[in-house]
Design an enzyme around this catalytic site. Structure first.
Site, PDB file in Angstrom:
ATOM      1  N   SER A  80       0.841  -1.192   0.000  1.00  0.00           N
ATOM      2  CA  SER A  80       0.000   0.000   0.000  1.00  0.00           C
ATOM      3  C   SER A  80       0.876   1.242   0.000  1.00  0.00           C
ATOM      4  CB  SER A  80      -0.908   0.005   1.227  1.00  0.00           C
ATOM      5  OG  SER A  80      -0.164   0.347   2.381  1.00  0.00           O
ATOM      6  N   LYS A  81       0.261   2.304  -0.489  1.00  0.00           N
ATOM      7  CA  LYS A  81       0.974   3.579  -0.542  1.00  0.00           C
ATOM      8  C   LYS A  81       1.450   3.966   0.847  1.00  0.00           C
ATOM      9  CE  LYS A  81      -2.538   4.556  -3.304  1.00  0.00           C
ATOM     10  NZ  LYS A  81      -3.729   5.273  -3.731  1.00  0.00           N
TER      11      LYS A  81
END
Length: 501
Positions: free
Chosen positions: A261-262
Site C-alpha cells: 500500500s501507498k
RNA sequence: GGCGCAUUGGUCUAGCGGCCUAGGACGCCUCCCUUUCAAGGAGGAAAUCACGGGUUCGAAUCCCGUAUGCGCUACCA
C-alpha cells in the site's frame, strides 16, 4: 487494441481505480492480468474512474494513471479521454443513473431509506463495541419504519441514505473463477449503504451497475473485495442481472508480508521508470507474480503473454514483491535489446542533470551518439537498470579522474615495479601506431613477458590509470574507444602520481 | 471478537493420487572461462510440501480439525 465489436465481445475486462493517489505496482499486477485476459481472447480492456468519494478524489491523478498505462504499453480500448461506446467513464458523471437504480431497489423491497443521523450511528457502533457484540453493523432500525413514518420523514426534509436489505436468513453463494463457490451466510452480512446522502453511490452500487451496463464479462479485482462480493451478488440478483465471471486475485505483498500500500511505502509505477526499469521487464515479472506459464519458462514477451494468459493458472495466495528478481528480468531484457534501441533508452538517463543521476554537468550535451553507442555496447551485459549506465561509463566522458594512488600498484608489485611497468607501457603505447584492442593487448602482453611479470597486475595498474576504477569493461577495448590521445594522457598522469610516491 | 481467503526452500513458482529420493527461477556460496567486473558454463547449500488426524494398496495432491498469516468488518474504495 481490440477490433472486436464491444457489443458482442465475449471477453471485456476493466480496471476501476478510485482517483485517490498514484497506482502502485500491486495495482498494475491486477491491471496486467485483466489486460492480458482481454487480449488473449480478442476482447476489450477499459479504464473506469470510480470518483464517487468527493472528499478523497485527488485532482490530476487520472493523468498519472494514463501516463502509467502509456509508458507500460498497456493499451486501452475505452476510458477517460479516449471515450468509448459505454461512457462516460467517470462515475461522477453518471450520478443520476445510480440514484435511479437505488430507488428501483427501494421500490422492489431490496433496499430501504435510512434516516439515521451520523451521531446515532456513531453512538450505536460505540455501544456495540463496548458490549463486544459478535456481529457489528447497522441495527436496521429504519428497515422497520412504516410507510407513514417514511412519508413523514420525507415531508420533513430529513436526509437519508439507501441501504441494501440483506435477507434475514439463508446464504449467498459467490462463484469465483479462482476459488470456486464461496458461501456467505446472510446473518453475517450488513445492510451496507448503497446511496449516500449526498446523492453519490457507494462503490458497491456504482461498480455493480457500471460493470453490468458496460457489459464487462470478467471482473478481476483484489481479493480484499471478496468479503463484499455477496453484497454485489445480491444486487445483481435483485436487478435480475447475470453475474459475470469474477476472479478475486491475490494481493501483492511487501517484504513485511502485508498487502502493498501507498501508506506502507509502495512505489508508483513511474518510480520504477525513473529507476531505469523497462516496461516489458516489469510486465514479464509482474505476470509471473501470481501466475505461471509452466514449470520452467521465465522469459515471456508481451506477445507470448497475450497468447498464453489464463485464469486457470492464477495463484490463490498472495505473493511478495521482490525487486531483486524484477531487476534480474530487467537485465535479461537489456542484454537482449538491439544496441540502438538500448541507446534510445539510455541516452536520456545519461543526459539528464548530474543532480538527477546523469553524467557530470561538465560533460557537454547532447552526447555524441556514435561515441556513446560504442561505450554502451561495451557495457551492455553489465547494465541491470538503465540508471546503471552512468556510474558504469562516466569515466569515458570526464576530463579528470580521481582515485587512490595505491590502486595503481597491481597485486604482487611494489611501487617501483608498478612505476617501471607504467613507464614501459607508456613507451610502447606511444610508439604503437595501430590503435586497436587486439594490437594493444598483444603489445602489452609482450611487455609483461619481457618484464617477467604476470599480465594481470600490470593490466590492473593500467586499468586504474585509464579508468580510475578497479572494475571496468575489458581494458583494451576501453582504450580503443577512449582513443590514443586520451589514453596516453591518462597513463601519463598515472605515472606522475606514481613518480610522486 | 465475527466473517472470509490462504498455507511447497529467504523470495516467485511447478505439482492437480503412484512419474517426487519434490522440478525450475531470483538471491546466496564454490569452481570453470577470464586482464578486473559482468555475462556465460558447471556444481552446492537451502522445503520433515504449516501441524494433527483421517480416506486410500499408495497423499504435497482428497476430507476434517488446529495453528499461523492476510483481508474485510465506514454515508472509503
Amino acid at each position: 487494441m481490440s477490433t472486436a465489436d464491444p457489443q458482442t465481445a465475449t471477453v471485456r475486462t476493466r480496471f476501476a481505480p478510485s482517483p485517490t493517489g498514484f497506482l502502485h505496482i500491486g495495482g498494475f499486477r491486477t491491471i496486467i492480468f485483466s489486460w492480458l485476459l482481454a487480449r488473449r481472447h480478442g476482447g476489450q480492456f477499459a479504464l473506469r474512474v470510480e470518483d464517487t468519494d468527493q472528499q478523497r478524489t485527488v485532482p490530476g491523478v487520472v493523468e498519472d494513471f494514463l501516463e502509467g498505462f502509456r509508458w507500460m504499453g498497456i493499451d486501452l480500448d475505452e476510458g477517460p479521454v479516449i471515450g468509448g461506446p459505454f461512457g462516460p467513464y467517470y462515475q461522477s458523471q453518471r450520478r443520476d443513473l445510480y440514484a435511479a437504480y437505488a430507488h428501483q431497489l427501494v421500490a422492489s423491497g431490496h433496499a430501504y431509506r435510512c434516516f439515521c443521523s451520523k451521531e446515532r450511528l456513531e453512538e450505536m457502533y460505540a455501544d456495540q463495541q463496548a458490549r463486544h457484540l459478535p456481529t457489528t453493523g447497522y441495527d436496521r432500525r429504519c428497515r422497520r419504519l412504516s410507510p407513514s413514518e417514511i412519508d413523514a420523514n420525507l415531508a420533513a426534509g430529513l436526509s437519508y441514505v439507501v441501504r441494501i436489505a440483506i435477507p434475514t436468513d439463508g446464504d449467498t453463494i459467490v462463484p469465483d473463477a479462482l476459488r470456486g463457490d464461496v458461501v456467505f451466510h446472510h446473518r453475517a452480512l450488513e445492510d451496507l449503504v448503497l446511496l449516500k446522502s449526498d446523492g453519490y453511490p457507494t462503490y458497491h452500487l456504482a461498480s455493480v451497475i457500471d460493470d453490468h451496463l458496460m457489459r464487462f464479462t470478467h471482473i478481476l479485482r483484489g481479493d480484499e473485495w471478496l468479503s463484499t462480493a455477496p453484497i454485489h451478488k445480491l444486487i445483481y440478483d435483485a436487478l435480475q442481472w447475470e453475474w459475470p465471471i469474477t476472479a478475486h486475485v491475490p494481493s501483492v505483498m511487501g517484504s513485511d508480508g502485508r498487502k502493498l500500500s501507498k501508506r506502507r511505502g509502495a512505489q508508483s509505477i513511474l518510480y520504477y521508470r525513473d529507476q531505469g526499469f523497462l516496461p516489458h521487464a516489469i510486465i514479464n515479472y509482474l505476470a509471473l507474480l501470481g501466475w505461471s506459464y509452466d514449470d520452467k519458462t521465465e522469459i515471456l514477451s508481451v506477445d507470448q503473454l497475450q497468447q498464453a494468459f489464463s485464469l486457470e493458472r492464477v495463484q490463490r495466495s498472495g505473493a511478495v514483491f521482490d525487486e531483486e528478481r524484477m531487476k534480474w528480468f530487467n537485465g535479461v531484457y537489456i542484454r537482449q535489446m538491439a544496441i540502438d534501441e538500448l541507446l534510445d533508452h539510455v541516452l536520456p538517463f545519461m543526459e539528464r542533470p548530474a543532480a538527477d543521476g546523469g553524467l557530470p554537468d561538465e560533460v557537454a550535451r547532447p552526447l555524441n551518439r556514435a561515441f556513446v553507442r560504442r561505450v554502451v555496447q561495451l557495457d551492455q551485459e553489465r547494465i541491470k537498470l538503465l540508471t546503471d549506465v552512468v556510474p558504469l561509463t562516466d569515466f569515458f566522458f570526464v576530463n579528470t579522474l580521481t582515485y587512490p594512488v595505491e590502486w595503481l600498484i597491481g597485486k604482487g608489485l611494489d611501487a617501483a615495479g608498478a612505476r617501471s611497468g607504467m613507464e614501459r607501457a607508456l613507451g610502447s603505447l606511444e610508439s604503437n601506431l595501430t590503435w586497436e584492442a587486439a594490437v594493444l593487448e598483444e603489445t602489452m602482453r609482450q611487455l609483461a613477458t619481457d618484464m617477467g611479470v604476470r599480465p594481470g597486475p600490470l593490466f590492473m595498474g593500467l586499468r586504474v590509470a585509464v579508468t580510475g576504477r578497479k572494475e571496468t569493461p575489458p581494458l583494451f577495448a576501453t582504450m580503443e574507444i577512449l582513443g590514443r590521445e586520451e589514453t596516453l594522457k591518462r597513463v601519463r598522469s598515472g605515472l606522475e602520481l606514481l613518480a610522486a610516491l
